[in-house]
Design a protein around this motif. Sequence first.
Motif, PDB file in Angstrom:
ATOM      1  N   CYS A   1      49.958  10.469 -29.896  1.00 11.69           N
ATOM      2  CA  CYS A   1      49.284   9.179 -30.893  1.00 11.69           C
ATOM      3  C   CYS A   1      48.475   9.573 -31.419  1.00 11.69           C
ATOM      4  CB  CYS A   1      49.067   8.554 -29.357  1.00 11.69           C
ATOM      5  SG  CYS A   1      50.898   8.261 -28.575  1.00 11.69           S
ATOM      6  N   LEU A   2      47.183  10.797 -30.795  1.00  7.76           N
ATOM      7  CA  LEU A   2      46.523  10.878 -31.782  1.00  7.76           C
ATOM      8  C   LEU A   2      47.067  11.284 -33.309  1.00  7.76           C
ATOM      9  CD1 LEU A   2      43.531  11.780 -31.947  1.00  7.76           C
ATOM     10  CD2 LEU A   2      44.034  14.679 -31.903  1.00  7.76           C
ATOM     11  N   ILE A   3      47.978  11.565 -33.501  1.00  8.11           N
ATOM     12  CA  ILE A   3      48.493  12.039 -35.059  1.00  8.11           C
ATOM     13  C   ILE A   3      48.436  10.810 -35.840  1.00  8.11           C
ATOM     14  CG2 ILE A   3      49.929  13.307 -36.234  1.00  8.11           C
ATOM     15  CD1 ILE A   3      50.427  14.720 -34.341  1.00  8.11           C
TER      16      ILE A   3
ATOM     17  N   GLY B   1      45.051  24.088 -33.473  1.00  2.44           N
ATOM     18  CA  GLY B   1      44.304  22.616 -32.780  1.00  2.44           C
ATOM     19  C   GLY B   1      44.304  22.335 -31.814  1.00  2.44           C
ATOM     20  N   TYR B   2      43.940  22.717 -30.794  1.00  2.00           N
ATOM     21  CA  TYR B   2      42.865  22.084 -29.332  1.00  2.00           C
ATOM     22  C   TYR B   2      41.839  22.084 -29.672  1.00  2.00           C
ATOM     23  CZ  TYR B   2      48.000  20.683 -27.800  1.00  2.00           C
ATOM     24  OH  TYR B   2      49.020  20.038 -27.570  1.00  2.00           O
ATOM     25  N   THR B   3      42.018  23.760 -30.493  1.00  5.47           N
ATOM     26  CA  THR B   3      40.292  24.076 -30.412  1.00  5.47           C
ATOM     27  C   THR B   3      39.655  23.820 -31.381  1.00  5.47           C
ATOM     28  OG1 THR B   3      40.193  25.958 -29.305  1.00  5.47           O
ATOM     29  CG2 THR B   3      38.250  25.947 -30.558  1.00  5.47           C
ATOM     30  N   ALA B   4      40.489  23.340 -32.884  1.00  6.17           N
ATOM     31  CA  ALA B   4      39.684  23.434 -33.911  1.00  6.17           C
ATOM     32  C   ALA B   4      39.592  21.456 -34.182  1.00  6.17           C
ATOM     33  CB  ALA B   4      40.520  23.228 -35.715  1.00  6.17           C
ATOM     34  N   ILE B   5      41.018  20.712 -33.539  1.00  7.56           N
ATOM     35  CA  ILE B   5      40.758  19.298 -34.040  1.00  7.56           C
ATOM     36  C   ILE B   5      39.348  18.689 -33.270  1.00  7.56           C
ATOM     37  CG2 ILE B   5      42.350  17.028 -32.903  1.00  7.56           C
ATOM     38  CD1 ILE B   5      44.409  18.533 -33.187  1.00  7.56           C
ATOM     39  N   PRO B   6      39.274  19.482 -31.964  1.00  7.54           N
ATOM     40  CA  PRO B   6      37.839  17.746 -32.030  1.00  7.54           C
ATOM     41  C   PRO B   6      36.779  17.859 -32.205  1.00  7.54           C
ATOM     42  CG  PRO B   6      38.420  19.391 -29.775  1.00  7.54           C
ATOM     43  CD  PRO B   6      40.075  19.539 -31.049  1.00  7.54           C
ATOM     44  N   LEU B   7      35.936  19.964 -32.637  1.00  4.76           N
ATOM     45  CA  LEU B   7      35.369  19.981 -34.267  1.00  4.76           C
ATOM     46  C   LEU B   7      35.456  19.802 -34.967  1.00  4.76           C
ATOM     47  CD1 LEU B   7      35.093  23.973 -33.275  1.00  4.76           C
ATOM     48  CD2 LEU B   7      34.015  22.183 -31.987  1.00  4.76           C
TER      49      LEU B   7
ATOM     50  N   THR C   1      38.330  13.826 -42.722  1.00  6.76           N
ATOM     51  CA  THR C   1      39.043  15.326 -42.311  1.00  6.76           C
ATOM     52  C   THR C   1      40.410  15.356 -41.366  1.00  6.76           C
ATOM     53  OG1 THR C   1      37.095  15.436 -43.211  1.00  6.76           O
ATOM     54  CG2 THR C   1      37.951  17.465 -42.144  1.00  6.76           C
ATOM     55  N   LEU C   2      39.876  15.157 -40.535  1.00  8.32           N
ATOM     56  CA  LEU C   2      41.069  15.215 -39.345  1.00  8.32           C
ATOM     57  C   LEU C   2      42.640  15.169 -39.893  1.00  8.32           C
ATOM     58  CD1 LEU C   2      41.687  16.091 -35.893  1.00  8.32           C
ATOM     59  CD2 LEU C   2      40.825  13.540 -35.875  1.00  8.32           C
ATOM     60  N   GLY C   3      42.262  14.166 -40.328  1.00  7.41           N
ATOM     61  CA  GLY C   3      43.826  13.457 -41.413  1.00  7.41           C
ATOM     62  C   GLY C   3      44.210  15.182 -41.475  1.00  7.41           C
ATOM     63  N   VAL C   4      43.391  15.265 -42.924  1.00  2.00           N
ATOM     64  CA  VAL C   4      43.990  16.543 -43.844  1.00  2.00           C
ATOM     65  C   VAL C   4      43.828  17.663 -42.623  1.00  2.00           C
ATOM     66  CG1 VAL C   4      43.323  18.253 -45.269  1.00  2.00           C
ATOM     67  CG2 VAL C   4      42.856  15.038 -45.621  1.00  2.00           C
TER      68      VAL C   4
ATOM     69  N   LEU D   1      45.573   6.264 -25.706  1.00  2.00           N
ATOM     70  CA  LEU D   1      46.406   7.144 -25.376  1.00  2.00           C
ATOM     71  C   LEU D   1      45.930   8.427 -25.990  1.00  2.00           C
ATOM     72  CD1 LEU D   1      49.901   5.990 -25.209  1.00  2.00           C
ATOM     73  CD2 LEU D   1      48.293   6.976 -22.673  1.00  2.00           C
ATOM     74  N   GLY D   2      46.272   9.093 -27.655  1.00  2.00           N
ATOM     75  CA  GLY D   2      45.437   9.238 -28.319  1.00  2.00           C
ATOM     76  C   GLY D   2      43.778  10.513 -27.785  1.00  2.00           C
ATOM     77  N   ALA D   3      43.066   9.690 -27.449  1.00  2.00           N
ATOM     78  CA  ALA D   3      41.659   9.868 -26.924  1.00  2.00           C
ATOM     79  C   ALA D   3      41.840  11.092 -25.916  1.00  2.00           C
ATOM     80  CB  ALA D   3      40.841   8.604 -26.956  1.00  2.00           C
ATOM     81  N   CYS D   4      42.928  10.483 -25.325  1.00  2.00           N
ATOM     82  CA  CYS D   4      43.123  11.584 -24.386  1.00  2.00           C
ATOM     83  C   CYS D   4      43.531  12.921 -24.638  1.00  2.00           C
ATOM     84  CB  CYS D   4      43.917  10.658 -22.619  1.00  2.00           C
ATOM     85  SG  CYS D   4      43.626   9.520 -22.139  1.00  2.00           S
ATOM     86  N   GLY D   5      44.438  12.903 -25.608  1.00  2.00           N
ATOM     87  CA  GLY D   5      45.202  14.621 -25.384  1.00  2.00           C
ATOM     88  C   GLY D   5      44.511  15.943 -25.487  1.00  2.00           C
ATOM     89  N   ILE D   6      43.280  15.656 -26.497  1.00  2.00           N
ATOM     90  CA  ILE D   6      42.587  16.874 -26.643  1.00  2.00           C
ATOM     91  C   ILE D   6      41.466  17.105 -25.538  1.00  2.00           C
ATOM     92  CG2 ILE D   6      40.585  18.136 -28.330  1.00  2.00           C
ATOM     93  CD1 ILE D   6      43.353  17.358 -28.868  1.00  2.00           C
ATOM     94  N   PRO D   7      40.939  16.155 -24.769  1.00  2.00           N
ATOM     95  CA  PRO D   7      41.046  17.454 -23.347  1.00  2.00           C
ATOM     96  C   PRO D   7      41.760  17.244 -22.561  1.00  2.00           C
ATOM     97  CG  PRO D   7      39.348  14.781 -24.005  1.00  2.00           C
ATOM     98  CD  PRO D   7      40.748  14.917 -24.721  1.00  2.00           C
TER      99      PRO D   7
END
Length: 322
Positions: free
Chosen positions: A47-49, A111-117, A126-129, A199-205
């Motif tokens: 969903c985040l993607i 993924g999980y560390t780089a995405i929120p940064l 930039t997140l899409g790229v 839903l996507g906003a819940c994924g990284i935390p």
Amino acid sequence: MTTTVLAAVAPVIVITALGFVMRRRNVLTPEADHSLLQVCLKLLYPCLIATTIIGNPVLTQGINLWLPPLAGCLTILVGYLFGFLAARVLGIPPGPDTRTFVYVTAIYNYGYTAIPLAEALFGQKTLGVMFTHNLGVEIAFWAGAGLILTHPGSKKRDVPLWRRILTYPVVSILVSIPLNLLGAKAWIPGWIFEGARMLGACGIPMALILTGATLSDYAATMRPTRYGAKAALGGSLVRLGILPVAFLALARWLPCPVELKQVLVIQSAMPCAMFPILLTRHYGGNTGMAVQIVVISTMLAMLTIPYWISFGLKFAGLSLPL
């Protein structure tokens, strides 16, 4: 600039630390991990993607659809090369030990560390790229599992590469890109898109909490192994000291859109990923060595990430958005 980067890194460290503490206090039990991880991988992360790619104008440009995956694949291949060279220099014996060292050192936490940064520092474009960049990483990641980590002659090498690559997040990327090109943001009902965004906003935390819990497990079970200390320190040096220079060289001199340069700067600072630990067990590597490399590099990265990103932005001639 360093203060801004530290402010972006701090929540990632804090949430990961919360997962670590929750595991130690048995609030988050190991029995819950599999279900929560499946929710992340099969629902929240896709969903985040989708909500990041669909409606992203940067991903309607052709160069951002082929160059980021190529660059992502190249970063892993460079990691394999430096891993082999470092294994020779460190005197790690050939066989499972060298295969494990090379693979674990080359695969970074893309993924999980780089995405929120990426989202905190540069935003959705930039997140899409970064997601398209990670397509190339996934290809090199799974190809390496079959060709480097697996013992020659093993039947596990017979599994087709496409079956290993087509995970739920990868399928989400492959579906979302053409939808974005077709202008799907304009005709997808708003309530569907907003629900997927929530839903996507819940994924990284959730993923960061699981990362902290997993780190707690590995740290608790880490035991000295032959060549383990040498591999852990050598692998961390390669991952956090040498490979960032190669990433930043790409960010500075590769003729590419600024969003890809920003992605490369963030990925340059990432520690070794945790998932290869599971793969070393599955493919017959040295799991004890993998645990030591990942735990040490992750702990050191909590200190080095802000400084590599700050230096990388200056070196690549980039600035943070106002």
